[in-house]
Write a protein that holds these residues in place. Sequence first.
Motif, PDB file in Angstrom:
ATOM      1  N   UNK A  28       0.828  -1.202   0.000  1.00  0.00           N
ATOM      2  CA  UNK A  28       0.000   0.000   0.000  1.00  0.00           C
ATOM      3  C   UNK A  28       0.865   1.256   0.000  1.00  0.00           C
ATOM      4  N   UNK A  29       1.975   1.209   0.752  1.00  0.00           N
ATOM      5  CA  UNK A  29       2.892   2.350   0.790  1.00  0.00           C
ATOM      6  C   UNK A  29       3.550   2.588  -0.566  1.00  0.00           C
ATOM      7  N   UNK A  30       3.589   1.548  -1.399  1.00  0.00           N
ATOM      8  CA  UNK A  30       4.148   1.673  -2.750  1.00  0.00           C
ATOM      9  C   UNK A  30       3.070   2.042  -3.762  1.00  0.00           C
ATOM     10  N   UNK A  31       1.906   2.520  -3.254  1.00  0.00           N
ATOM     11  CA  UNK A  31       0.786   2.960  -4.102  1.00  0.00           C
ATOM     12  C   UNK A  31       0.198   1.831  -4.937  1.00  0.00           C
ATOM     13  N   UNK A  32       0.156   0.644  -4.358  1.00  0.00           N
ATOM     14  CA  UNK A  32      -0.456  -0.505  -5.035  1.00  0.00           C
ATOM     15  C   UNK A  32      -1.841  -0.723  -4.429  1.00  0.00           C
ATOM     16  N   UNK A  33      -2.864  -0.757  -5.267  1.00  0.00           N
ATOM     17  CA  UNK A  33      -4.237  -0.971  -4.824  1.00  0.00           C
ATOM     18  C   UNK A  33      -4.408  -2.420  -4.375  1.00  0.00           C
ATOM     19  N   UNK A  34      -5.137  -2.608  -3.276  1.00  0.00           N
ATOM     20  CA  UNK A  34      -5.309  -3.946  -2.697  1.00  0.00           C
ATOM     21  C   UNK A  34      -6.727  -4.446  -2.933  1.00  0.00           C
ATOM     22  N   UNK A  35      -6.811  -5.683  -3.400  1.00  0.00           N
ATOM     23  CA  UNK A  35      -8.085  -6.382  -3.584  1.00  0.00           C
ATOM     24  C   UNK A  35      -8.012  -7.633  -2.720  1.00  0.00           C
ATOM     25  N   UNK A  36      -9.135  -7.981  -2.085  1.00  0.00           N
ATOM     26  CA  UNK A  36      -9.050  -9.152  -1.212  1.00  0.00           C
ATOM     27  C   UNK A  36     -10.422  -9.795  -1.031  1.00  0.00           C
ATOM     28  N   UNK A  37     -10.422 -10.892  -0.265  1.00  0.00           N
ATOM     29  CA  UNK A  37     -11.642 -11.659  -0.035  1.00  0.00           C
ATOM     30  C   UNK A  37     -11.759 -12.013   1.439  1.00  0.00           C
ATOM     31  N   UNK A  38     -12.987 -12.218   1.886  1.00  0.00           N
ATOM     32  CA  UNK A  38     -13.296 -12.813   3.178  1.00  0.00           C
ATOM     33  C   UNK A  38     -12.437 -12.419   4.353  1.00  0.00           C
ATOM     34  N   UNK A  39     -11.855 -13.458   4.997  1.00  0.00           N
ATOM     35  CA  UNK A  39     -11.062 -13.259   6.203  1.00  0.00           C
ATOM     36  C   UNK A  39      -9.814 -12.443   5.981  1.00  0.00           C
ATOM     37  N   UNK A  40      -9.235 -12.555   4.793  1.00  0.00           N
ATOM     38  CA  UNK A  40      -8.038 -11.762   4.499  1.00  0.00           C
ATOM     39  C   UNK A  40      -8.378 -10.278   4.457  1.00  0.00           C
ATOM     40  N   UNK A  41      -9.467  -9.953   3.769  1.00  0.00           N
ATOM     41  CA  UNK A  41      -9.892  -8.548   3.689  1.00  0.00           C
ATOM     42  C   UNK A  41     -10.182  -8.003   5.081  1.00  0.00           C
ATOM     43  N   UNK A  42     -10.819  -8.797   5.904  1.00  0.00           N
ATOM     44  CA  UNK A  42     -11.146  -8.368   7.268  1.00  0.00           C
ATOM     45  C   UNK A  42      -9.870  -8.070   8.057  1.00  0.00           C
ATOM     46  N   UNK A  43      -8.873  -8.959   7.952  1.00  0.00           N
ATOM     47  CA  UNK A  43      -7.620  -8.765   8.677  1.00  0.00           C
ATOM     48  C   UNK A  43      -6.887  -7.510   8.208  1.00  0.00           C
ATOM     49  N   UNK A  44      -6.924  -7.235   6.912  1.00  0.00           N
ATOM     50  CA  UNK A  44      -6.232  -6.067   6.380  1.00  0.00           C
ATOM     51  C   UNK A  44      -6.949  -4.778   6.784  1.00  0.00           C
ATOM     52  N   UNK A  45      -8.283  -4.800   6.776  1.00  0.00           N
ATOM     53  CA  UNK A  45      -9.031  -3.607   7.190  1.00  0.00           C
ATOM     54  C   UNK A  45      -8.805  -3.313   8.669  1.00  0.00           C
ATOM     55  N   UNK A  46      -8.760  -4.372   9.474  1.00  0.00           N
ATOM     56  CA  UNK A  46      -8.518  -4.171  10.904  1.00  0.00           C
ATOM     57  C   UNK A  46      -7.148  -3.561  11.152  1.00  0.00           C
ATOM     58  N   UNK A  47      -6.231  -3.756  10.180  1.00  0.00           N
ATOM     59  CA  UNK A  47      -4.898  -3.153  10.291  1.00  0.00           C
ATOM     60  C   UNK A  47      -4.875  -1.737   9.729  1.00  0.00           C
ATOM     61  N   UNK A  48      -6.049  -1.228   9.316  1.00  0.00           N
ATOM     62  CA  UNK A  48      -6.141   0.145   8.852  1.00  0.00           C
ATOM     63  C   UNK A  48      -5.901   0.336   7.374  1.00  0.00           C
ATOM     64  N   UNK A  49      -5.898  -0.735   6.596  1.00  0.00           N
ATOM     65  CA  UNK A  49      -5.632  -0.639   5.158  1.00  0.00           C
ATOM     66  C   UNK A  49      -6.927  -0.501   4.365  1.00  0.00           C
ATOM     67  N   UNK A  50      -6.842   0.225   3.263  1.00  0.00           N
ATOM     68  CA  UNK A  50      -7.988   0.315   2.363  1.00  0.00           C
ATOM     69  C   UNK A  50      -7.942  -0.885   1.413  1.00  0.00           C
ATOM     70  N   UNK A  51      -9.032  -1.648   1.403  1.00  0.00           N
ATOM     71  CA  UNK A  51      -9.088  -2.873   0.603  1.00  0.00           C
ATOM     72  C   UNK A  51     -10.394  -2.893  -0.184  1.00  0.00           C
ATOM     73  N   UNK A  52     -10.299  -3.245  -1.443  1.00  0.00           N
ATOM     74  CA  UNK A  52     -11.488  -3.423  -2.279  1.00  0.00           C
ATOM     75  C   UNK A  52     -11.877  -4.893  -2.266  1.00  0.00           C
TER      76      UNK A  52
END
Length: 527
Positions: A28-52
């Motif tokens: 994310x710091x390298x300006x790469x957009x993140x796409x994810x699913x299910x539990x992975x998306x939840x874990x990344x959002x809880x870490x404060x990341x923007x995830x599609x």
Amino acid sequence: MTEQSRVRRALISVSDKTGIVEFAKRLSSADIALISTGGTAKALREAGLHVMDVSEITEFPEMMDGRIKTLHPRIHGGLLALRDNAGHRESMDEHGINGIDLLVVNLYPFEETVARGAGFAECIENIDIGGPAMIRAAAKNHGFVGVVTDPDDYETVLQEIELDGLLKTETKKRLAAKAFAKTASYDSAISTWFSAHNNEPFPKDVSVAGRLSSVLRYGENPHQAAAFYKTGTNRSGVATARQIQGKELSYNNLNDTDAAYELVAEFGFEKPAIAIIKHANPCGVATGENLVEAYLAALRCDPISAFGGIVAMNQKLTGDLARKIVEVFTEVVIAPEVDDEATEVFAKKKNLRLLAAGGVPAVNEEGSVMKPLAGGFLLQSRDARTVNLADLKVVTKRQPSEQELADMLFAFKVAKHVKSNAIVYAKDSATVGIGAGQMSRLDSSRIAARKAQDAAEACGEMQALTQGSVVASDAFFPFADGLLAAAEAGATAVIQPGGSIRDDEVIAAADDAGLAMAFTGIRHFRH
């Protein structure tokens, strides 16, 4: 590399979330957009990341309990599209497909689910479908897509992307090869499990899955390359062992240690047992009231061959035994457990490899053994048969004594692990002479007797250790000569499979020599 090959969008969907949050943060710091699913998306959002969510891209919700998530043209088109192909670009524009430049996936834990004894339905649900499909798509299109299936590769990938936003061509090729190996291994594990469930030991197509444990210094000889792969089964042994100390294990160390541990497993857990192995053949095996007693009895059989050998046991290694073992140069010691005192003793022998396996393999456990041939391989079930008192058929006039019966069963267990043709003399639950790998059973009998004589001389004893012993043969005596050689060496009882067309002649010879003899009906060839 073209501008289109820059890493702009990453799809992340992992079961093993080791290191994934930090990895995603740096993407994310390298300006790469993140796409994810299910539990992975939840874990990344809880870490404060923007995830599609993938569902935002596909415009379809996850459905059927998560079975359908990524199986959609907007995902697979984004992975498979050739960015320098005008026709592919037109299709992407027409159908609203955006490229996915980095795929980070590890699969449902199928093998772990099977290993913990889960039921059939739960194992089926842990067969990943969307993950392998995406991995294969990305790996096929590795010219434009990086595919990461192993957390060990996170740092390498990050360093390259953080440098200039690109992944090197050679890195993507390496990751693609690793990805195809991963899906092949995964499918192989499923296939093997399914075949076993269907009671189909030899399906039409067979594949073997293994994961690299270590690249070895060399193979059987210095000019041969070698590596150790683990298959993912939970059978106790060298694959489960923790190396406490010592030099790197060699190809021959691993092979011999496996032979030693499989042999000592024949005696279960209750009675202390020791096996000393050299070049995959036992040079001394014994049981005793304690491990020290068993070790000294095993060592007595062939103290010369024990030099530089492997010592295996079926109970916890203690300091008392360790002090005895270090009196003889030993390459490897393996035990289910090792106490602190034994560890301290061996620490003074820094090159000695000390292994704690965490358990002893079950001798009757089902499994397969493979032998390579030119252009193919042989596959057979493991020799998991054991012979018990009820299996014996006494065929001579003289009945064996109770002690002879116990020694006969002991010797036959050992013979199962000696290279054919195998002859094993035993007395008081300890081997006293072993003849291995000869083209003639008569030669094996004579070699075992000669080694017993040598061992007696080394111990300062007047007569050969085979006097008053029993003898075991891994297969039938085709002629009476091998049996008579054993009688000449001092054996009083014989255990063998039987089944020769000359059984009557051999039985008559045993009667004439005053021997007791029992047939097992079970052969234990080991080539």
